[in-house]
Write a protein that holds these residues in place. Structure first.
Motif, PDB file in Angstrom:
ATOM      1  N   GLY A 113       0.782  -1.222   0.000  1.00 45.99           N
ATOM      2  CA  GLY A 113       0.000   0.000   0.000  1.00 45.99           C
ATOM      3  C   GLY A 113       0.815   1.274   0.000  1.00 45.99           C
ATOM      4  N   VAL A 114       2.149   1.182   0.004  1.00 44.62           N
ATOM      5  CA  VAL A 114       2.957   2.404   0.051  1.00 44.62           C
ATOM      6  C   VAL A 114       2.796   3.219  -1.223  1.00 44.62           C
ATOM      7  N   ASP A 115       2.587   2.564  -2.350  1.00 40.26           N
ATOM      8  CA  ASP A 115       2.445   3.286  -3.606  1.00 40.26           C
ATOM      9  C   ASP A 115       1.237   4.213  -3.557  1.00 40.26           C
ATOM     10  N   GLU A 116       0.159   3.707  -2.983  1.00 46.84           N
ATOM     11  CA  GLU A 116      -1.045   4.521  -2.844  1.00 46.84           C
ATOM     12  C   GLU A 116      -0.793   5.694  -1.910  1.00 46.84           C
ATOM     13  N   ILE A 117      -0.081   5.446  -0.824  1.00 42.98           N
ATOM     14  CA  ILE A 117       0.224   6.516   0.133  1.00 42.98           C
ATOM     15  C   ILE A 117       1.125   7.562  -0.514  1.00 42.98           C
ATOM     16  N   VAL A 118       2.127   7.127  -1.256  1.00 38.85           N
ATOM     17  CA  VAL A 118       3.081   8.042  -1.861  1.00 38.85           C
ATOM     18  C   VAL A 118       2.415   8.882  -2.944  1.00 38.85           C
ATOM     19  N   LEU A 119       1.570   8.275  -3.741  1.00 36.78           N
ATOM     20  CA  LEU A 119       1.009   8.979  -4.882  1.00 36.78           C
ATOM     21  C   LEU A 119      -0.233   9.793  -4.594  1.00 36.78           C
ATOM     22  N   SER A 120      -1.037   9.384  -3.642  1.00 32.24           N
ATOM     23  CA  SER A 120      -2.355   9.982  -3.521  1.00 32.24           C
ATOM     24  C   SER A 120      -2.525  11.210  -2.645  1.00 32.24           C
ATOM     25  N   PRO A 121      -1.775  11.421  -1.571  1.00 34.68           N
ATOM     26  CA  PRO A 121      -2.136  12.493  -0.643  1.00 34.68           C
ATOM     27  C   PRO A 121      -2.313  13.873  -1.260  1.00 34.68           C
ATOM     28  N   ASN A 122      -1.296  14.372  -1.963  1.00 31.77           N
ATOM     29  CA  ASN A 122      -1.426  15.711  -2.517  1.00 31.77           C
ATOM     30  C   ASN A 122      -2.383  15.739  -3.699  1.00 31.77           C
ATOM     31  N   ALA A 123      -2.401  14.678  -4.497  1.00 35.72           N
ATOM     32  CA  ALA A 123      -3.306  14.636  -5.639  1.00 35.72           C
ATOM     33  C   ALA A 123      -4.753  14.670  -5.181  1.00 35.72           C
ATOM     34  N   LYS A 124      -5.034  14.079  -4.041  1.00 32.00           N
ATOM     35  CA  LYS A 124      -6.395  14.052  -3.524  1.00 32.00           C
ATOM     36  C   LYS A 124      -6.691  15.224  -2.600  1.00 32.00           C
ATOM     37  N   GLY A 125      -5.683  16.037  -2.319  1.00 36.22           N
ATOM     38  CA  GLY A 125      -5.892  17.198  -1.465  1.00 36.22           C
ATOM     39  C   GLY A 125      -6.182  16.860  -0.016  1.00 36.22           C
ATOM     40  N   LEU A 126      -5.589  15.778   0.495  1.00 39.14           N
ATOM     41  CA  LEU A 126      -5.824  15.385   1.882  1.00 39.14           C
ATOM     42  C   LEU A 126      -5.108  16.320   2.846  1.00 39.14           C
ATOM     43  N   THR A 127      -5.684  16.496   4.006  1.00 38.99           N
ATOM     44  CA  THR A 127      -5.048  17.294   5.049  1.00 38.99           C
ATOM     45  C   THR A 127      -3.972  16.456   5.729  1.00 38.99           C
ATOM     46  N   THR A 128      -3.125  17.113   6.507  1.00 41.95           N
ATOM     47  CA  THR A 128      -2.080  16.370   7.221  1.00 41.95           C
ATOM     48  C   THR A 128      -2.692  15.374   8.198  1.00 41.95           C
ATOM     49  N   GLY A 129      -3.807  15.715   8.807  1.00 39.00           N
ATOM     50  CA  GLY A 129      -4.495  14.795   9.720  1.00 39.00           C
ATOM     51  C   GLY A 129      -5.011  13.565   8.990  1.00 39.00           C
ATOM     52  N   GLU A 130      -5.539  13.761   7.786  1.00 39.10           N
ATOM     53  CA  GLU A 130      -6.055  12.630   7.003  1.00 39.10           C
ATOM     54  C   GLU A 130      -4.922  11.725   6.535  1.00 39.10           C
ATOM     55  N   ILE A 131      -3.794  12.332   6.138  1.00 44.88           N
ATOM     56  CA  ILE A 131      -2.642  11.526   5.717  1.00 44.88           C
ATOM     57  C   ILE A 131      -2.103  10.731   6.901  1.00 44.88           C
ATOM     58  N   SER A 132      -2.009  11.373   8.065  1.00 48.41           N
ATOM     59  CA  SER A 132      -1.560  10.701   9.283  1.00 48.41           C
ATOM     60  C   SER A 132      -2.473   9.518   9.610  1.00 48.41           C
ATOM     61  N   GLU A 146       2.665  17.101  12.342  1.00 51.19           N
ATOM     62  CA  GLU A 146       3.815  17.970  12.108  1.00 51.19           C
ATOM     63  C   GLU A 146       4.819  17.280  11.181  1.00 51.19           C
ATOM     64  N   THR A 147       5.049  15.981  11.404  1.00 53.72           N
ATOM     65  CA  THR A 147       5.961  15.235  10.532  1.00 53.72           C
ATOM     66  C   THR A 147       5.402  15.162   9.130  1.00 53.72           C
ATOM     67  N   ILE A 148       4.108  14.893   8.990  1.00 49.97           N
ATOM     68  CA  ILE A 148       3.470  14.847   7.669  1.00 49.97           C
ATOM     69  C   ILE A 148       3.630  16.204   6.981  1.00 49.97           C
ATOM     70  N   SER A 149       3.447  17.271   7.711  1.00 47.93           N
ATOM     71  CA  SER A 149       3.570  18.614   7.146  1.00 47.93           C
ATOM     72  C   SER A 149       4.976  18.851   6.624  1.00 47.93           C
ATOM     73  N   ARG A 150       5.994  18.450   7.390  1.00 46.88           N
ATOM     74  CA  ARG A 150       7.377  18.636   6.943  1.00 46.88           C
ATOM     75  C   ARG A 150       7.678  17.763   5.719  1.00 46.88           C
ATOM     76  N   ILE A 151       7.114  16.553   5.679  1.00 46.61           N
ATOM     77  CA  ILE A 151       7.338  15.659   4.534  1.00 46.61           C
ATOM     78  C   ILE A 151       6.729  16.256   3.281  1.00 46.61           C
ATOM     79  N   THR A 152       5.486  16.702   3.372  1.00 46.50           N
ATOM     80  CA  THR A 152       4.825  17.226   2.179  1.00 46.50           C
ATOM     81  C   THR A 152       5.415  18.548   1.719  1.00 46.50           C
ATOM     82  N   ASP A 153       5.993  19.327   2.654  1.00 42.65           N
ATOM     83  CA  ASP A 153       6.684  20.566   2.256  1.00 42.65           C
ATOM     84  C   ASP A 153       7.908  20.227   1.449  1.00 42.65           C
TER      85      ASP A 153
END
Length: 153
Positions: A113-132, A146-153
């Protein structure tokens, strides 16, 4: 039955694909863009986990800190994902050996499932809480917003 609405790719993703094609880089395959992107996201996430674990950025430890634990290089590891196959990554280490990565756990080799996690968060416009929450759901790993926010930045 209702059709699912397809998420539009971000302009940044579209630009990466365009540049890759211009340079003759395949999107999939052994050295494709998807594999490189997966490697980058995993290594960034691991480094952000280390920053959270130690409480400071790389080379930014405050002189008056209580702990003497610091980064201690990396170790090579190869993980297997469904879409990209074998992905070599560098996992950070700490001097005291207390770092327990959550995104790619110790001794974990297969990432379902890592491929889905890597590809989908920003494309789907998920918040950091939803990605977490998705990391927790798929991996059983607790990754702070906070970690999710730093990763996506």
């Amino acid at each position: 039955m209702r059709a699912k609405k397809r998420a539009e790719p971000s302009s940044e993703a579209a630009e990466l694909v365009r540049l890759a094609k211009e340079q003759g880089l395949s999107l999939a395959g052994p050295d494709g863009l998807l594999k490189q992107f997966t490697k980058t996201v995993l290594e960034t996430a691991l480094n952000e986990e280390m920053t959270e674990h130690l409480g400071h950025d790389k080379n930014q430890a405050p002189p008056d800190r209580e702990s003497t634990n610091i980064r201690n290089g990396t170790r090579s590891k190869t993980v297997l994902t469904v879409a990209t196959g074998h992905v070599p990554i560098e996992v950070p280490r700490d001097r005291e050996g207390t770092f327990e990565p959550q995104i790619v756990k110790k001794r974990q080799r297969r990432l379902n499932g890592v491929d889905e996690i890597v590809l989908s968060p920003n494309a789907k416009g998920l918040t950091t809480g939803e990605i977490s929450a998705r990391f927790a759901e798929i991996y059983g790993a607790s990754v702070s917003e906070e970690t999710i926010s730093r990763i996506t930045d």
